[in-house]
Motif scaffolding. Structure first.
Motif, PDB file in Angstrom:
ATOM      1  N   SER A 260      -7.332   2.423  -8.930  1.00  0.00           N
ATOM      2  CA  SER A 260      -7.836   1.613  -7.819  1.00  0.00           C
ATOM      3  C   SER A 260      -7.304   0.192  -7.901  1.00  0.00           C
ATOM      4  O   SER A 260      -6.862  -0.271  -8.962  1.00  0.00           O
ATOM      5  CB  SER A 260      -9.367   1.610  -7.816  1.00  0.00           C
ATOM      6  OG  SER A 260      -9.864   1.012  -9.002  1.00  0.00           O
ATOM      7  N   HIS A 267      -8.839   0.005  -2.655  1.00  0.00           N
ATOM      8  CA  HIS A 267      -7.752   0.940  -2.365  1.00  0.00           C
ATOM      9  C   HIS A 267      -7.572   1.838  -3.583  1.00  0.00           C
ATOM     10  O   HIS A 267      -7.558   1.356  -4.720  1.00  0.00           O
ATOM     11  CB  HIS A 267      -6.447   0.208  -2.074  1.00  0.00           C
ATOM     12  CG  HIS A 267      -5.302   1.130  -1.760  1.00  0.00           C
ATOM     13  ND1 HIS A 267      -5.078   1.629  -0.504  1.00  0.00           N
ATOM     14  CD2 HIS A 267      -4.326   1.667  -2.548  1.00  0.00           C
ATOM     15  CE1 HIS A 267      -4.010   2.416  -0.516  1.00  0.00           C
ATOM     16  NE2 HIS A 267      -3.539   2.451  -1.755  1.00  0.00           N
ATOM     17  N   ALA A 269      -4.923   4.610  -5.121  1.00  0.00           N
ATOM     18  CA  ALA A 269      -3.566   5.125  -4.930  1.00  0.00           C
ATOM     19  C   ALA A 269      -3.560   6.645  -4.905  1.00  0.00           C
ATOM     20  O   ALA A 269      -4.180   7.299  -5.757  1.00  0.00           O
ATOM     21  CB  ALA A 269      -2.658   4.613  -6.044  1.00  0.00           C
ATOM     22  N   THR A 275       2.445  -2.902  -6.619  1.00  0.00           N
ATOM     23  CA  THR A 275       1.756  -3.962  -5.886  1.00  0.00           C
ATOM     24  C   THR A 275       2.152  -5.328  -6.420  1.00  0.00           C
ATOM     25  O   THR A 275       2.558  -5.473  -7.578  1.00  0.00           O
ATOM     26  CB  THR A 275       0.228  -3.818  -5.990  1.00  0.00           C
ATOM     27  OG1 THR A 275      -0.182  -4.011  -7.353  1.00  0.00           O
ATOM     28  CG2 THR A 275      -0.256  -2.483  -5.477  1.00  0.00           C
ATOM     29  N   LYS A 292      -7.290  -4.074   3.358  1.00  0.00           N
ATOM     30  CA  LYS A 292      -7.273  -2.624   3.576  1.00  0.00           C
ATOM     31  C   LYS A 292      -6.243  -2.186   4.610  1.00  0.00           C
ATOM     32  O   LYS A 292      -6.518  -1.375   5.508  1.00  0.00           O
ATOM     33  CB  LYS A 292      -8.666  -2.124   3.942  1.00  0.00           C
ATOM     34  CG  LYS A 292      -9.680  -2.338   2.812  1.00  0.00           C
ATOM     35  CD  LYS A 292     -11.015  -1.694   3.100  1.00  0.00           C
ATOM     36  CE  LYS A 292     -11.936  -1.822   1.889  1.00  0.00           C
ATOM     37  NZ  LYS A 292     -13.248  -1.172   2.109  1.00  0.00           N
ATOM     38  N   GLY A 293      -5.062  -2.774   4.509  1.00  0.00           N
ATOM     39  CA  GLY A 293      -3.939  -2.316   5.315  1.00  0.00           C
ATOM     40  C   GLY A 293      -3.817  -2.905   6.691  1.00  0.00           C
ATOM     41  O   GLY A 293      -2.874  -2.582   7.420  1.00  0.00           O
ATOM     42  N   CYS A 304       4.920  -5.998   4.101  1.00  0.00           N
ATOM     43  CA  CYS A 304       4.177  -5.316   3.047  1.00  0.00           C
ATOM     44  C   CYS A 304       2.678  -5.414   3.333  1.00  0.00           C
ATOM     45  O   CYS A 304       2.120  -6.521   3.355  1.00  0.00           O
ATOM     46  CB  CYS A 304       4.483  -5.951   1.692  1.00  0.00           C
ATOM     47  SG  CYS A 304       6.246  -5.997   1.294  1.00  0.00           S
ATOM     48  N   PRO A 305       2.012  -4.275   3.555  1.00  0.00           N
ATOM     49  CA  PRO A 305       0.593  -4.317   3.904  1.00  0.00           C
ATOM     50  C   PRO A 305      -0.294  -4.832   2.774  1.00  0.00           C
ATOM     51  O   PRO A 305      -0.014  -4.596   1.592  1.00  0.00           O
ATOM     52  CB  PRO A 305       0.268  -2.852   4.229  1.00  0.00           C
ATOM     53  CG  PRO A 305       1.322  -2.058   3.542  1.00  0.00           C
ATOM     54  CD  PRO A 305       2.548  -2.908   3.524  1.00  0.00           C
ATOM     55  N   VAL A 307      -3.328  -4.534   0.476  1.00  0.00           N
ATOM     56  CA  VAL A 307      -4.069  -3.357   0.006  1.00  0.00           C
ATOM     57  C   VAL A 307      -5.378  -3.798  -0.634  1.00  0.00           C
ATOM     58  O   VAL A 307      -5.462  -4.857  -1.265  1.00  0.00           O
ATOM     59  CB  VAL A 307      -3.239  -2.518  -0.986  1.00  0.00           C
ATOM     60  CG1 VAL A 307      -2.068  -1.868  -0.276  1.00  0.00           C
ATOM     61  CG2 VAL A 307      -2.750  -3.351  -2.155  1.00  0.00           C
ATOM     62  N   GLY A 308      -6.402  -2.980  -0.460  1.00  0.00           N
ATOM     63  CA  GLY A 308      -7.705  -3.309  -1.011  1.00  0.00           C
ATOM     64  C   GLY A 308      -8.342  -4.480  -0.286  1.00  0.00           C
ATOM     65  O   GLY A 308      -7.901  -4.898   0.788  1.00  0.00           O
ATOM     66  N   ASP A 318       1.311  -4.144  -0.970  1.00  0.00           N
ATOM     67  CA  ASP A 318       2.078  -2.971  -1.387  1.00  0.00           C
ATOM     68  C   ASP A 318       3.564  -3.291  -1.269  1.00  0.00           C
ATOM     69  O   ASP A 318       4.088  -3.474  -0.166  1.00  0.00           O
ATOM     70  CB  ASP A 318       1.708  -1.785  -0.500  1.00  0.00           C
ATOM     71  CG  ASP A 318       2.420  -0.500  -0.904  1.00  0.00           C
ATOM     72  OD1 ASP A 318       3.277  -0.531  -1.811  1.00  0.00           O
ATOM     73  OD2 ASP A 318       2.123   0.552  -0.289  1.00  0.00           O
TER      74      ASP A 318
END
Length: 367
Positions: A260, A267, A269, A275, A292-293, A304-305, A307-308, A318
């Protein structure tokens, strides 16, 4: 250009010049232009931006609150400064620093008349509510307002103004034209009664772009336009974004499947991924709603989104498959993507995003 080594908001004064010049092409040379520099000049660098705009000969400045006006005076701004939302507790300071209050209710009017008892012809501005229903006298208040000015020489009306509520939306043209009509009727009553002529102004940035032919009056006001946004794709191409938020990669992590990332296992994986941790978080103005994207940062030309969950001081992106290393520069928003594009990922607008950038973020002025 020097490589960014920490989270930095770059403020481009040449873009301010470009935007101001474009706005001036939309109005007559005789029409005054008021620059709105509230909220730290829309989150940029209020001192440098205001001094630059004064050098470019804007006619007026506007701020939201008294403290903002005082800061401008201390920074060397000598042009008139309109305080859009003054509170009675600050009236003495307003007079001390020669700021000009917007009077929007009978309570505020009466209290300022009392505060200015020792003044002569002190400039004030009367705000009228023509449909936004936020601040302002009603159009039915005109005769009562005039009674206060007929016998009082301590103050003088520098301007009458109102604020458009939907000037960027041409589907609401009827509503906007009704606001303008109401304001014209209010102004006519004053001009027919007073032995002097206050300035009139109602157009904001979108108003300048869409209604300059019908409601230019004596002065127009621009806030968001000066900072690079026209509230409409057809106009955005004519503006240059003034601020660019950049940061750096602090650390890169190789994440295994089922591991996570971040608080609350924001998030998890599903496959191996890579990351990058960025020194930027919700305390800096990039809220949890971008996590969260939803939001993204740009690394070496790749989006790059996030994440989390966004943390207070950090966020993770990411960078799987992206050629990058610790210390590389990261773009949050600027010219590409713009603040409008970035804000849209979380369902908000450029105004909220750029004005929320924390004052702890380093500012770098470029020209």
């Amino acid at each position: 250009m020097t490589k960014i080594q920490e989270t930095t908001l770059e403020v481009d004064l040449s873009a301010i010049t470009h935007n101001l010049n474009f706005l001036r092409t939309k109005i007559k040379s005789s029409t005054k232009l008021l620059a709105v520099v509230k909220a730290y000049a829309y989150g940029s660098d209020v001192q440098q931006v205001a001094l630059h705009l004064q050098h470019l000969n804007v006619d007026y400045f506007a701020v939201a609150y008294t403290d903002e006006g005082i800061a401008l005076r201390k920074a060397g701004i000598t042009k008139p400064i309109l305080v859009l939302h003054p509170l009675p507790i600050h009236f003495a300071e307003i007079i001390t620093y020669k700021l000009e209050p917007s009077l929007y209710s009978f309570q505020v009017l009466k209290l300022f008349l009392k505060a200015s008892e020792n003044e002569k012809g002190y400039p004030v501005h009367l705000k009228f509510n023509t449909g936004l229903n936020r601040l302002g006298f009603a159009s039915e208040d005109v005769s009562e307002i005039l009674k206060h000015f007929s016998s009082n020489k301590n103050v003088q009306i520098a301007s009458l103004f109102s604020h458009l509520g939907a000037s960027e939306d041409l589907n609401e043209k009827e509503f906007t034209l009704q606001q303008i009509h109401t304001f014209k009727n209010v102004a006519e009553q004053f001009l027919n009664t007073l032995d002097y002529q206050p300035m009139l102004h109602i157009l904001n940035t979108s108003g300048i772009l869409n209604y300059a032919d019908v409601a230019q009056f004596d002065m127009v006001r621009s806030g968001i336009g000066l900072y690079g946004f026209g509230n409409d794709p057809q106009y955005n191409t004519h503006f240059k974004p003034v601020v660019s938020l950049k940061s750096v990669i602090s650390q890169i992590h190789e994440i295994r499947p089922n591991e996570s990332i971040g608080y609350n296992k924001g998030h998890v994986a599903t496959t191996a991924m890579k990351t990058a941790t960025i020194p930027l978080g919700h305390a800096d103005g990039i809220g949890r709603q971008y996590g969260k994207g939803k939001g993204f940062l740009t690394v070496n030309g790749k989006r790059c989104p996030i994440v989390g969950n966004v943390c207070m001081d950090m966020l993770m992106i990411d960078v799987t498959g992206v050629d990058c290393q610790e210390g590389d520069e990261v773009t949050v928003f600027g010219k590409n993507p713009t603040a409008s594009e970035f804000a849209k990922t979380a369902g908000t607008i450029s105004y909220e995003l750029i004005t929320a950038i924390s004052q702890r973020v380093r500012r770098k002025v470029v020209s």
